[in-house]
Design a protein around this motif. Structure first.
Motif, PDB file in Angstrom:
ATOM      1  N   MET A   1     152.433  84.481  36.473  1.00 20.70           N
ATOM      2  CA  MET A   1     151.002  84.389  36.729  1.00 20.70           C
ATOM      3  C   MET A   1     150.325  85.693  36.345  1.00 20.70           C
ATOM      4  O   MET A   1     150.871  86.765  36.546  1.00 20.70           O
ATOM      5  CB  MET A   1     150.756  84.146  38.209  1.00 20.70           C
ATOM      6  CG  MET A   1     151.502  82.943  38.708  1.00 20.70           C
ATOM      7  SD  MET A   1     150.426  81.811  39.526  1.00 20.70           S
ATOM      8  CE  MET A   1     151.582  80.459  39.695  1.00 20.70           C
ATOM      9  N   PHE A   5     144.467  86.886  38.141  1.00 19.77           N
ATOM     10  CA  PHE A   5     144.506  85.704  38.985  1.00 19.77           C
ATOM     11  C   PHE A   5     145.192  86.027  40.313  1.00 19.77           C
ATOM     12  O   PHE A   5     144.737  85.651  41.381  1.00 19.77           O
ATOM     13  CB  PHE A   5     145.243  84.567  38.268  1.00 19.77           C
ATOM     14  CG  PHE A   5     145.480  83.368  39.131  1.00 19.77           C
ATOM     15  CD1 PHE A   5     144.432  82.482  39.403  1.00 19.77           C
ATOM     16  CD2 PHE A   5     146.722  83.132  39.692  1.00 19.77           C
ATOM     17  CE1 PHE A   5     144.637  81.391  40.214  1.00 19.77           C
ATOM     18  CE2 PHE A   5     146.934  82.034  40.507  1.00 19.77           C
ATOM     19  CZ  PHE A   5     145.892  81.159  40.769  1.00 19.77           C
ATOM     20  N   ARG A   6     146.322  86.772  40.195  1.00 19.35           N
ATOM     21  CA  ARG A   6     147.075  87.103  41.387  1.00 19.35           C
ATOM     22  C   ARG A   6     146.238  87.937  42.348  1.00 19.35           C
ATOM     23  O   ARG A   6     146.183  87.674  43.545  1.00 19.35           O
ATOM     24  CB  ARG A   6     148.342  87.867  40.995  1.00 19.35           C
ATOM     25  CG  ARG A   6     149.316  87.977  42.131  1.00 19.35           C
ATOM     26  CD  ARG A   6     150.567  88.673  41.699  1.00 19.35           C
ATOM     27  NE  ARG A   6     150.313  90.085  41.467  1.00 19.35           N
ATOM     28  CZ  ARG A   6     151.214  90.909  40.935  1.00 19.35           C
ATOM     29  NH1 ARG A   6     152.381  90.457  40.547  1.00 19.35           N
ATOM     30  NH2 ARG A   6     150.921  92.173  40.756  1.00 19.35           N
ATOM     31  N   TYR A   9     143.579  85.796  43.972  1.00 19.21           N
ATOM     32  CA  TYR A   9     144.151  84.861  44.942  1.00 19.21           C
ATOM     33  C   TYR A   9     144.526  85.597  46.225  1.00 19.21           C
ATOM     34  O   TYR A   9     144.226  85.135  47.326  1.00 19.21           O
ATOM     35  CB  TYR A   9     145.379  84.180  44.325  1.00 19.21           C
ATOM     36  CG  TYR A   9     145.801  82.949  45.064  1.00 19.21           C
ATOM     37  CD1 TYR A   9     145.047  81.778  44.957  1.00 19.21           C
ATOM     38  CD2 TYR A   9     146.935  82.939  45.863  1.00 19.21           C
ATOM     39  CE1 TYR A   9     145.413  80.643  45.629  1.00 19.21           C
ATOM     40  CE2 TYR A   9     147.314  81.802  46.538  1.00 19.21           C
ATOM     41  CZ  TYR A   9     146.558  80.651  46.425  1.00 19.21           C
ATOM     42  OH  TYR A   9     146.924  79.535  47.100  1.00 19.21           O
ATOM     43  N   PHE A  10     145.177  86.753  46.070  1.00 21.87           N
ATOM     44  CA  PHE A  10     145.568  87.520  47.256  1.00 21.87           C
ATOM     45  C   PHE A  10     144.348  88.022  48.005  1.00 21.87           C
ATOM     46  O   PHE A  10     144.343  88.063  49.236  1.00 21.87           O
ATOM     47  CB  PHE A  10     146.486  88.691  46.862  1.00 21.87           C
ATOM     48  CG  PHE A  10     147.923  88.305  46.875  1.00 21.87           C
ATOM     49  CD1 PHE A  10     148.412  87.388  45.965  1.00 21.87           C
ATOM     50  CD2 PHE A  10     148.793  88.827  47.816  1.00 21.87           C
ATOM     51  CE1 PHE A  10     149.735  86.993  45.984  1.00 21.87           C
ATOM     52  CE2 PHE A  10     150.133  88.454  47.843  1.00 21.87           C
ATOM     53  CZ  PHE A  10     150.596  87.533  46.918  1.00 21.87           C
ATOM     54  N   ILE A  13     142.958  85.003  49.980  1.00 23.60           N
ATOM     55  CA  ILE A  13     143.780  84.711  51.163  1.00 23.60           C
ATOM     56  C   ILE A  13     143.603  85.802  52.217  1.00 23.60           C
ATOM     57  O   ILE A  13     143.440  85.525  53.407  1.00 23.60           O
ATOM     58  CB  ILE A  13     145.278  84.603  50.772  1.00 23.60           C
ATOM     59  CG1 ILE A  13     145.518  83.404  49.842  1.00 23.60           C
ATOM     60  CG2 ILE A  13     146.164  84.528  52.006  1.00 23.60           C
ATOM     61  CD1 ILE A  13     145.544  82.067  50.520  1.00 23.60           C
ATOM     62  N   GLY A  14     143.594  87.051  51.760  1.00 23.15           N
ATOM     63  CA  GLY A  14     143.404  88.170  52.679  1.00 23.15           C
ATOM     64  C   GLY A  14     142.072  88.065  53.403  1.00 23.15           C
ATOM     65  O   GLY A  14     141.988  88.299  54.616  1.00 23.15           O
ATOM     66  N   PHE A  16     140.328  85.272  53.949  1.00 25.10           N
ATOM     67  CA  PHE A  16     140.417  84.127  54.854  1.00 25.10           C
ATOM     68  C   PHE A  16     141.124  84.527  56.143  1.00 25.10           C
ATOM     69  O   PHE A  16     140.702  84.176  57.240  1.00 25.10           O
ATOM     70  CB  PHE A  16     141.158  82.991  54.146  1.00 25.10           C
ATOM     71  CG  PHE A  16     141.477  81.803  55.021  1.00 25.10           C
ATOM     72  CD1 PHE A  16     140.465  81.057  55.598  1.00 25.10           C
ATOM     73  CD2 PHE A  16     142.792  81.432  55.250  1.00 25.10           C
ATOM     74  CE1 PHE A  16     140.762  79.954  56.396  1.00 25.10           C
ATOM     75  CE2 PHE A  16     143.099  80.334  56.034  1.00 25.10           C
ATOM     76  CZ  PHE A  16     142.082  79.596  56.617  1.00 25.10           C
TER      77      PHE A  16
END
Lengths: 266, 284
Positions: A1, A5-6, A9-10, A13-14, A16
């Motif tokens: 990936m 993008f990584r 995405y992290f 999530i972090g 959230f």
């Protein structure tokens, strides 16, 4: 990936995971008794409230006492059991391993209700010590899993060497096994301690009407009058958990501990 | 010292305390609960020993069917959301440096250990009118005025995904750590994009793990007893909430116990499925 993008995405999530905690931390420093965010004014008095207000202080004391004792009892149950399973060949004894893992695998309401009917039947319903026993049984899974893992990592030839040189069972346990297993005892205790501190339903169903632990106190505050103290207690809890797990990670092998936890127990 | 079968009765001594504790305080309470589920309820919150199926017969109502259906649907939705979010996350996490992994694992464990009361409180604050995210949207000029987002189904779902996400990551973590990195490397060398390699190599290789994880998160979500109460309306109540409600507020222990026994059966059936899925995974 790809790296972008990584990162994105992290970050998402972090965000959230931390957003509710950021808002709660903000609420906890409100000057007046309001749950406003962004906070109005700045004050740390709601943190002082945890220790100064007798109701919150008693709840904190009850929770910490419960967690200290029940985690100790959980380790006391798990240590001889996992030692026996490691030392002896007794396949039928694995049933107790299964029993130790069961309360944690089933929905918590089940254990809670089982405890409630049991304590009501034997007539000890509402006694503070019943919560200690209930929590110890409910969380025995955690030291059991960490200890089973710890024992499998002990090199049996060490024990054999001690035995050949004339050490008896007791000496071997004290001088060889115990030092090797100690980190796993500590992390098992730590897991059980933190979870007991946060546990609501079992504590509520066993001693909910006689003792107020912090989660019960927060729940009652949610129903009968909001106060920023709820927020400051939350921040205190998250920090405590992070510090304890951070220490476990610092002095132990957390990825390994978690890597085996899921294959072993759950 | 080799493992050996116990020689003398004295060798069983270490087993005594754990076995007694687990039997008296887990097996017996469990049996008590099953017994109570057949008891007759008395007016005023007491119950008398009996052997009746009345408590189980109440399952056959439309109301109960609705609650059961909703609980299952909610738990399945939570499980799917969590696995979809957590799979790429965990996969990328296992490819990061050890230091970064430890930091994330500590954070995830801290959130996982949080009380449902606290998660419920945090999200109800975040979704509230006075302190919620809508205030941020208003400040940014996206929304005209702040409004409460709870109670609603979306709030319940968000709260439960928040609660179950760290659990999902920790369940997936060991399987993904052990995943052979040469698999994706081979796919990459053969010209697949990282995304394509993930979907055509990693996901199929983990098919059984994913199934097992879905079931485990499903069971975990089924156990949520406070979030539907704190973030939802009564029609969003699940079986777990209903059991608590019957036991504590309606004082109908036999009915609560019967529902609990039913929930155990559902859970055990699912655990059996997980074990079967796990066995297949080993065979493959």
């Amino acid at each position: 990936m790809t790296s972008i993008f990584r990162r994105a995405y992290f970050f998402a999530i972090g965000l959230f995971l931390s957003l509710p905690l950021i808002v709660v931390a903000g609420v906890s420093v409100n000057q007046k008794q309001t749950l406003a965010f962004p906070p109005q004014g700045f004050s740390l008095s709601w943190y002082g409230e945890i220790f100064l207000n007798p109701e919150w202080r008693n709840a904190l004391f009850a929770s910490v006492t419960l967690a200290v004792l029940s985690a100790a009892l959980a380790v006391a149950i798990a240590l001889p059991l996992s030692w026996f399973l490691w030392r002896r060949i007794a396949p039928w004894a694995n049933i107790f391993q299964l029993l130790g893992v069961a309360p944690f695998t089933l929905p918590p309401v089940i254990t809670a209700l089982g405890m409630l009917t049991f304590w009501a039947t034997v007539g000890s319903y509402g006694q503070p010590w019943t919560a200690v026993v209930s929590h110890a049984i409910f969380f025995v899974t955690l030291p059991l899993v960490t200890l089973s893992l710890g024992f499998t990592s002990i090199d049996r030839s060490l024990v054999e060497a001690a035995s050949t040189m004339g050490a008896d069972e007791r000496t071997i346990f004290r001088t060889v096994v115990l030092p090797l297993i100690l980190p796993y005892i500590v992390s098992g205790y730590a897991f059980a301690f933190v979870l007991s501190l946060n546990e609501y339903i079992v504590a509520y169903m066993t001693v909910g009407f006689t003792v107020e632990t912090l989660p019960i106190k927060i729940f009652n505050a949610l129903r009968y009058g909001y106060t920023p103290t709820m927020a400051s207690v939350t921040v205190l809890f998250v920090t405590t958990a992070a510090v304890i797990f951070g220490l476990v990670a610092r002095f132990g092998d957390l990825p390994k501990l978690l890597g085996a936890m899921s294959t072993d127990g759950k | 010292m080799r493992r050996e079968p116990p020689q003398t009765p004295g060798d069983y001594a270490p087993l005594l305390f754990p076995a007694a504790m687990l039997t008296i305080f887990f097996v017996v309470p469990f049996g008590t609960m099953i017994a109570v589920s057949f008891f007759q309820r008395q007016q005023g919150g007491f119950y008398t020993p009996a052997f009746v199926f009345d408590n189980y017969a109440r399952f056959l109502s439309a109301f109960f069917g609705g609650v059961l259906g909703f609980s299952l649907m909610l738990a399945i939705t939570v499980a799917i959301c969590c696995v979809v979010l957590a799979l790429p996350f965990t996969y990328m996490l296992t490819r990061m440096s050890r230091k970064v992994q430890v930091v994330w694992l500590v954070a995830l464990l801290s959130i996982l250990s949080l009380s449902e009361v606290i998660i419920g409180f945090a999200w109800s604050t975040l979704f509230s009118r006075t302190a919620g995210i809508t205030n941020i949207l208003v400040a940014l000029g996206i929304m005209a005025e702040a409004k409460a987002l709870t109670p609603s189904f979306g709030a319940v779902l968000t709260g439960m995904v928040y609660q179950a996400f760290p659990y999902t990551v920790l369940v997936l973590f060991p399987a993904l750590v052990r995943l052979d990195p040469t698999l994706t490397e081979a796919a990459r060398t053969l010209g697949a994009s990282p995304l394509k390699a993930f979907f055509t190599v990693v996901v199929p290789a983990l098919r059984n793990t994913i199934t097992a994880t879905l079931i485990m998160v499903f069971i975990f979500a089924l156990g949520s007893y406070l979030l539907p109460q704190l973030l939802g309306r009564p029609q969003h109540w699940t079986l777990s909430v209903l059991i608590t409600d019957q036991a504590i507020y309606q004082s109908n222990m036999p009915f609560a116990a019967a529902m609990a026994v039913f929930l155990v059966l559902v859970t055990l059936g699912l655990v059996a499925l997980t074990v079967i899925a796990g066995r297949k995974g080993e065979a493959a």
